[in-house]
Design an enzyme around this catalytic site. Structure first.
Site, PDB file in Angstrom:
ATOM      1  N   HIS A 138     127.933 106.785  54.541  1.00 47.00           N
ATOM      2  CA  HIS A 138     127.994 105.488  55.226  1.00 47.00           C
ATOM      3  C   HIS A 138     126.848 104.629  54.709  1.00 47.00           C
ATOM      4  O   HIS A 138     125.843 104.416  55.375  1.00 47.00           O
ATOM      5  CB  HIS A 138     127.911 105.655  56.736  1.00 47.00           C
ATOM      6  CG  HIS A 138     128.239 104.410  57.493  1.00 47.00           C
ATOM      7  ND1 HIS A 138     128.919 104.416  58.686  1.00 47.00           N
ATOM      8  CD2 HIS A 138     127.993 103.103  57.237  1.00 47.00           C
ATOM      9  CE1 HIS A 138     129.065 103.173  59.127  1.00 47.00           C
ATOM     10  NE2 HIS A 138     128.493 102.360  58.256  1.00 47.00           N
ATOM     11  N   HIS A 276     130.596 106.006  62.914  1.00 49.22           N
ATOM     12  CA  HIS A 276     129.847 105.959  64.194  1.00 49.22           C
ATOM     13  C   HIS A 276     130.796 106.046  65.394  1.00 49.22           C
ATOM     14  O   HIS A 276     130.954 105.102  66.170  1.00 49.22           O
ATOM     15  CB  HIS A 276     128.943 104.730  64.293  1.00 49.22           C
ATOM     16  CG  HIS A 276     129.451 103.490  63.640  1.00 49.22           C
ATOM     17  ND1 HIS A 276     130.602 102.848  64.026  1.00 49.22           N
ATOM     18  CD2 HIS A 276     128.944 102.762  62.619  1.00 49.22           C
ATOM     19  CE1 HIS A 276     130.788 101.793  63.258  1.00 49.22           C
ATOM     20  NE2 HIS A 276     129.803 101.707  62.411  1.00 49.22           N
ATOM     21  N   HIS A 324     124.543  92.143  62.656  1.00 54.82           N
ATOM     22  CA  HIS A 324     125.875  91.541  62.794  1.00 54.82           C
ATOM     23  C   HIS A 324     125.822  90.034  62.999  1.00 54.82           C
ATOM     24  O   HIS A 324     126.744  89.436  63.546  1.00 54.82           O
ATOM     25  CB  HIS A 324     126.657  92.253  63.902  1.00 54.82           C
ATOM     26  CG  HIS A 324     127.060  93.634  63.501  1.00 54.82           C
ATOM     27  ND1 HIS A 324     128.110  93.878  62.654  1.00 54.82           N
ATOM     28  CD2 HIS A 324     126.509  94.840  63.780  1.00 54.82           C
ATOM     29  CE1 HIS A 324     128.206  95.180  62.449  1.00 54.82           C
ATOM     30  NE2 HIS A 324     127.241  95.779  63.118  1.00 54.82           N
ATOM     31  N   ASP A 364     124.162 104.685  57.691  1.00 49.35           N
ATOM     32  CA  ASP A 364     124.386 103.261  57.990  1.00 49.35           C
ATOM     33  C   ASP A 364     123.198 102.440  57.482  1.00 49.35           C
ATOM     34  O   ASP A 364     122.687 101.545  58.153  1.00 49.35           O
ATOM     35  CB  ASP A 364     124.602 103.031  59.487  1.00 49.35           C
ATOM     36  CG  ASP A 364     125.514 101.841  59.782  1.00 49.35           C
ATOM     37  OD1 ASP A 364     125.745 101.036  58.864  1.00 49.35           O
ATOM     38  OD2 ASP A 364     125.988 101.716  60.924  1.00 49.35           O
TER      39      ASP A 364
END
Length: 570
Positions: A138, A276, A324, A364
């Protein structure tokens, strides 16, 4: 007459043997050596007055093709396949054999593929632990420096997407389009890391996805920031089935286009890797975690929630805002962030890992994840679970943590390799696989690798002052080695691509070996080694309490962890 050594004297000289116990780092995890493939009294050891000398442990009269390039002696292997002592023989960058090495002219029990000869280099494995190189599946390719950080921690393979610090890459693991895929394969060609890129799968038209697969994507990524609708899911999986590539998904946190049941319906029983899967990193709120019980879902975690600590919830809100592209001044953005962070599901995630219901653990990287902490956070989670849940049932008979350790190491080695069609060449310490190996001192296990090998060549090592008279004086830290330089990176690393793109990518002029992924569409949860549990999971929509087969599961957040400030100033 035989000479009898005490266990301690033997371990000091030749490393541990069958029945010995070893503590991993400063964790509470103990492993017991299951077997020893070397021969007592005939062990190979290098050094002045030792065994690996001409006519003794080193054989003469053999052609180069018949002897090893590299021999790791008396190593304790920790792998999903077992926890055992052996010599490891490496030839042409691959693991040639595992067992007893040496000179068959004078030593009994030497494996025919493990002859030590004049051209053989040696790494002393006595007192050391060997694991497979880690796989982080990831990755947001935000900056190339991630690879240096990850490599130094023991990660040797990156799978993910991105184009650098573009706004899209900071949030989503996609390398969109043929142009970007080609450029990223070329850009990473001189870095000693196996590489794979995910194309963008968010569209309801197959042609746009097929173009990316044919350009060199090893798989596809569906991300909610690009619109993970049921139509996009269905289309993406249909194309993946055609080309035998994996699909990774970050589902719809806001439940705008459907709920978890809607995504499940769109899967139609086709294999998918859910990123996730607890949900703090993104996904249907509050119950994305229920997908851990589906046979066609390959569930993974990202490391910021692992393990659950007293700081986890607070730091996640800040991470979400940045990653985000959210605004604290917009109430809807704040609500979006808060909906993803739930202490109840994060606590349950720890336990689901310990049960083997969550199969993989990744980072991530820089997008709500720490790229250099996949390995240490895996072992911190295992430590926390032993502390809170005790020995696993499978471990009680031997009074050690072998099964738990094998379960957890599978989460960042073999299972990501299986999920993404790479397990035929990487992911474990097994004969025939690329010699991507990590050498650890037991005291530093999980925190500071001693050596990292890529394709049988040392690419990173703990090293002292280069101007010193010996290799160990301070400053002593992890530094790049010769295998990380020049054309050696291409000779020892792989570029993973779709089978449909192999001919095209060979035309890019890469130094790395272009390696097609295989078997991505046939893999199921049952294929996740030691992590294939399929529980019936439910989440209370009001309290967020998680039940497994009708039983509420939860755990307290940790206040203190191993592999932390004892090893790191910052």
């Amino acid at each position: 007459m035989s000479y009898i050594l005490s266990r301690k004297s033997y371990a000091d000289m030749f490393g541990v043997t069958t029945g010995d116990k070893i503590t991993l780092g400063d964790t509470n995890l103990l492993v017991r050596v299951e077997k020893d493939l070397t021969v007592y009294g005939e062990e190979c050891k290098f050094g002045g007055g030792k065994v690996l000398r001409d006519g003794m442990g080193q054989a003469s009269g053999y052609k180069s093709d018949d002897v090893l390039d590299l021999l790791i002696t008396n190593a304790l292997i920790i792998d999903y396949t077992g926890i055992y002592k052996a010599d490891i023989g490496i030839k042409n960058g691959h693991i040639k054999a595992i067992g007893k090495s040496g000179n068959p002219h004078i030593m009994p029990g030497v494996h025919p593929d493990m002859i030590a000869g004049t051209v053989t280099e040696v790494i002393a494995g006595e007192g050391m632990i060997i694991t497979a190189g880690g796989i982080d599946n990831h990755i947001h390719y935000i900056c190339p420096q991630q690879m240096n950080e990850a490599l130094a921690s023991g990660i040797t393979t990156f799978i993910g997407g991105g184009t650098g610090p573009a706004t899209g890459t900071k949030a989503t693991t996609c390398t969109p389009g043929a142009f970007h895929i080609e450029m990223m394969l070329k850009a990473t060609d001189n870095i000693p890391m196996n590489i794979g890129f995910l194309g963008k799968g968010n569209t309801s038209h197959p042609e746009e996805i097929e173009e990316q697969i044919k350009a060199g994507a090893l798989g596809l990524k569906l991300h909610e920031d690009w619109g993970t609708t049921p139509a996009a899911i269905d289309n993406c999986l249909s194309v993946a089935e055609k080309y035998d590539v994996q699909v990774c998904i970050h589902t719809d946190t806001l439940n705008e286009s459907g709920f978890v049941e809607s995504s499940r319906a769109a899967f139609k029983g086709r294999t998918i890797h859910t990123y996730h899967t607890e949900g703090a990193g993104g996904g249907h709120a509050p119950d994305i975690i229920v997908l851990c019980g589906d046979p066609d879902v390959l569930p993974s975690s990202t490391n910021p929630t692992k393990p659950f600590t007293v700081n986890t919830i607070d730091e996640h809100l800040d991470m979400l805002m940045v990653c985000h592209h959210l605004d604290r001044n917009i109430p809807e953005d704040v609500s979006f962030a808060e909906s993803r962070i739930r202490g109840e599901t994060i606590a349950a995630e720890d336990i689901l890992h310990d049960m083997g219901a969550l199969s993989m653990l990744s980072s991530d990287s820089q997008a709500m994840g720490r790229v250099g902490e996949v390995i240490c956070r895996t072992w911190q989670t295992a430590h926390k679970m032993k502390e809170q849940r005790g020995l696993l049932e499978e471990d009680k008979q031997i009074d050690a943590d072998n099964f738990r350790v094998k379960r957890y190491i599978a989460k960042y080695t073999i299972n990501p390799a299986i999920a993404h069609g790479c397990s035929h060449v990487i992911g474990s310490v097994e004969v025939g696989k690329l010699a991507d190996l990590v050498v650890w001192q037991p005291d530093f296990f999980g925190s500071r690798p001693e050596l990292i090998l890529k394709g049988g060549v040392i690419v990173q090592a703990q090293m002292g002052d280069p101007n010193a008279s010996i290799p160990t004086p301070q400053p002593f830290f992890s530094r790049p080695m010769f295998g990380a330089m020049g054309k050696a990176t291409g000779a020892t690393s792989l570029a993973f691509v779709s089978a449909a793109s192999e001919e095209t990518v060979n035309g890019y002029g890469l130094n790395k070996k272009v390696t097609p992924v295989v078997g991505c569409r046939s893999v199921k949860k049952k294929d996740m080694k030691l992590n294939d549990f399929l529980p019936d999971i439910k989440v209370d929509a009001e309290t967020y309490k998680v039940t497994v087969n009708g039983e509420w599961i939860t755990c307290a957040p940790a206040k203190k962890l191993p592999l932390a400030q004892l090893y790191n100033l910052f």
